[in-house]
Enzyme design. Structure first.
Site, PDB file in Angstrom:
ATOM      1  N   HIS A 129       0.839  -1.227  -0.045  1.00  0.00           N
ATOM      2  CA  HIS A 129       0.063  -0.028   0.028  1.00  0.00           C
ATOM      3  C   HIS A 129       0.844   1.207   0.187  1.00  0.00           C
ATOM      4  O   HIS A 129       1.232   1.896   0.836  1.00  0.00           O
ATOM      5  CB  HIS A 129      -0.999  -0.099   1.063  1.00  0.00           C
ATOM      6  CG  HIS A 129      -2.080   0.905   1.098  1.00  0.00           C
ATOM      7  ND1 HIS A 129      -2.342   1.821   0.178  1.00  0.00           N
ATOM      8  CD2 HIS A 129      -3.231   1.028   1.832  1.00  0.00           C
ATOM      9  CE1 HIS A 129      -3.550   2.517   0.197  1.00  0.00           C
ATOM     10  NE2 HIS A 129      -3.793   2.132   1.536  1.00  0.00           N
ATOM     11  N   GLN A 132      -0.617   4.855   0.973  1.00  0.00           N
ATOM     12  CA  GLN A 132      -0.692   5.014   2.494  1.00  0.00           C
ATOM     13  C   GLN A 132       0.778   5.399   3.018  1.00  0.00           C
ATOM     14  O   GLN A 132       0.897   6.137   4.097  1.00  0.00           O
ATOM     15  CB  GLN A 132      -1.303   3.806   3.017  1.00  0.00           C
ATOM     16  CG  GLN A 132      -1.544   4.022   4.462  1.00  0.00           C
ATOM     17  CD  GLN A 132      -2.357   4.793   4.908  1.00  0.00           C
ATOM     18  OE1 GLN A 132      -3.526   4.858   4.588  1.00  0.00           O
ATOM     19  NE2 GLN A 132      -2.250   5.832   5.895  1.00  0.00           N
ATOM     20  N   ASP A 219      -2.691  -2.357  12.100  1.00  0.00           N
ATOM     21  CA  ASP A 219      -3.640  -2.321  11.148  1.00  0.00           C
ATOM     22  C   ASP A 219      -4.438  -3.480  11.542  1.00  0.00           C
ATOM     23  O   ASP A 219      -4.408  -4.323  12.417  1.00  0.00           O
ATOM     24  CB  ASP A 219      -2.839  -2.601   9.707  1.00  0.00           C
ATOM     25  CG  ASP A 219      -3.976  -2.585   8.542  1.00  0.00           C
ATOM     26  OD1 ASP A 219      -4.904  -2.270   8.684  1.00  0.00           O
ATOM     27  OD2 ASP A 219      -3.374  -3.190   7.711  1.00  0.00           O
ATOM     28  N   CYS A 259      -3.463   2.867   9.455  1.00  0.00           N
ATOM     29  CA  CYS A 259      -4.145   3.449   8.130  1.00  0.00           C
ATOM     30  C   CYS A 259      -5.623   3.540   8.304  1.00  0.00           C
ATOM     31  O   CYS A 259      -6.060   4.422   7.149  1.00  0.00           O
ATOM     32  CB  CYS A 259      -3.767   2.394   6.866  1.00  0.00           C
ATOM     33  SG  CYS A 259      -4.127   0.748   7.541  1.00  0.00           S
ATOM     34  N   ARG A 287      -3.082  11.617   3.378  1.00  0.00           N
ATOM     35  CA  ARG A 287      -3.268  10.824   1.870  1.00  0.00           C
ATOM     36  C   ARG A 287      -3.452  11.829   0.715  1.00  0.00           C
ATOM     37  O   ARG A 287      -3.135  11.731  -0.333  1.00  0.00           O
ATOM     38  CB  ARG A 287      -4.568   9.947   2.203  1.00  0.00           C
ATOM     39  CG  ARG A 287      -4.372   8.679   3.319  1.00  0.00           C
ATOM     40  CD  ARG A 287      -3.467   7.764   2.827  1.00  0.00           C
ATOM     41  NE  ARG A 287      -3.760   7.317   1.393  1.00  0.00           N
ATOM     42  CZ  ARG A 287      -4.688   6.148   1.133  1.00  0.00           C
ATOM     43  NH1 ARG A 287      -4.944   5.561   2.205  1.00  0.00           N
ATOM     44  NH2 ARG A 287      -4.717   5.984   0.050  1.00  0.00           N
TER      45      ARG A 287
HETATM   46  N1  NVA Z   1      -4.596  -4.338   5.269  1.00  0.00           N
HETATM   47  C1  NVA Z   1      -5.723  -3.450   5.085  1.00  0.00           C
HETATM   48  C2  NVA Z   1      -5.380  -2.154   4.763  1.00  0.00           C
HETATM   49  C3  NVA Z   1      -6.789  -1.595   4.657  1.00  0.00           C
HETATM   50  C4  NVA Z   1      -6.364   0.251   4.165  1.00  0.00           C
HETATM   51  C5  NVA Z   1      -6.557  -4.331   4.019  1.00  0.00           C
HETATM   52  O1  NVA Z   1      -5.656  -4.819   3.069  1.00  0.00           O
HETATM   53  O2  NVA Z   1      -7.649  -4.593   4.170  1.00  0.00           O
HETATM   54  N1   CP Z   2      -6.244   3.573   4.527  1.00  0.00           N
HETATM   55  C1   CP Z   2      -6.906   3.313   3.395  1.00  0.00           C
HETATM   56  O1   CP Z   2      -6.503   2.972   2.338  1.00  0.00           O
HETATM   57  O2   CP Z   2      -8.276   3.446   3.513  1.00  0.00           O
HETATM   58  P1   CP Z   2      -9.317   3.164   2.587  1.00  0.00           P
HETATM   59  O3   CP Z   2      -9.308   1.547   2.499  1.00  0.00           O
HETATM   60  O4   CP Z   2     -10.661   3.663   3.077  1.00  0.00           O
HETATM   61  O5   CP Z   2      -9.181   3.881   1.313  1.00  0.00           O
END
Ligand code: NVA
Ligand code: CP
Length: 300
Positions: A129, A132, A219, A259, A287
């Protein structure tokens, strides 16, 4: 910079340039300075997973820069019915000036970049990600003054966030410690790279990882796509939580990042979350600014 596929592709200098531009764009937005840098340009935003922050910040970001954004749900696109990514890439390259994609497989993002002819930005995969973590680094620099030399401790699942935090943290000169249950560690290749290129620790002991940390990060225990494992994960991850005991071993002025979305009572207690809400919502705001910098670097 043509694409943002993963942080490993960027140098420390490139990351610093993005953060500097993000700071400038944040200052300019707060002072009502308008931009036309991406006037006439359109970003397609492909979502195969849910999103609040990524979707809204990219859409507003394009608007702020004078361009426009299209929300493309994979449920409605022909990708959802099996049209190959290679063909989608070639078609969308004829209409759009850039694509932001949130999907499962990192390879899909890499393939989009390989087969298309426009900039591709990774808005989250199961592997990483990067957007982020650029916002996270921006927030750390804002609150701590510098990034280098700080200790970053991540507690929880060794997931997409962990992978990007390891790469971003080590590239920017942080010491990185990760606490995950056995069997839920981050990507093995990235951990080997981190050990060779900086100060890195992976342990199953939360307090060992959190000792003297300047930044604590966590997270969700079950990421998007892992919904069926959620109940089992609640048992496995119990204890992998940022709470008062973890805060007590970190530095007194340690900041807490997440995040989002957060699950209070699971990876973070409500008390710690609310005590650090200022940092957490600066992080969410950033962000927007960090991604505007990425859009300018890739699309202008
Ligand atoms: N690890 C989480 C991050 C969300 C922003 C996911 O992949 O759902
Ligand atoms: N942190 C993040 O990416 O949030 P969303 O899943 O809401 O985009």
């Amino acid at each position: 910079m043509k694409h943002l596929l993963k942080l490993m592709d960027l140098s420390e200098k490139e990351i610093t340039e993005i953060l500097n531009l993000a700071d400038q764009l944040k200052y300019e937005k707060k002072n009502g300075i308008k931009h036309h840098i991406l006037e006439g340009k359109t970003l397609g935003m492909i979502f195969e997973k849910s999103s609040t922050r990524t979707r809204v910040s990219f859409e507003v970001g394009m608007y702020d820069l004078g361009g426009s954004a299209l929300f493309l749900s994979s449920r409605d696109l022909q990708i959802g019915r099996g049209e190959p990514i290679e063909d989608t890439a070639r078609v969308l390259s004829r209409y759009l000036d850039g694509i932001m994609i949130r999907t499962f497989d990192q390879e899909e993002v890499e393939k989009l970049a390989e087969c298309g002819s426009i900039p591709i930005i990774n808005g989250l995969t199961d592997y990483c990600h990067p957007c982020q973590v650029l916002a996270d680094l921006m927030t750390i620099r804002e609150h701590k003054g510098v990034i280098k030399g700080n200790k970053l401790c991540y507690v929880g699942d060794g997931n997409n966030m962990t992978n990007s935090l390891i790469v971003g943290g080590i590239k920017m000169g942080m010491s990185v410690a990760v606490a995950c249950p056995k069997g839920y560690e981050p990507d093995a290749q990235l951990m080997a790279w981190a050990k060779e290129n900086g100060d890195f620790l992976c342990t199953d002991d939360v307090l060992e990882a959190a000792k003297d940390a300047d930044v604590l990060y966590t997270d969700v225990w079950a990421s998007m796509g892992q919904e069926s494992e959620a109940e089992e994960r609640k048992k496995i991850f119990r204890g992998y939580q940022i709470n008062g005991d973890v805060m007590a071993v970190a530095k007194k002025d340690a900041m807490v990042l997440h995040c989002l979305p957060a699950h209070r009572g699971e990876e973070i207690t409500a008390e710690v979350f609310e005590a650090h809400a200022a940092e957490l919502f600066d992080e969410a705001e950033n962000r927007l600014h960090a991604q505007k910098a990425v859009l300018v670097k890739c699309m202008s």
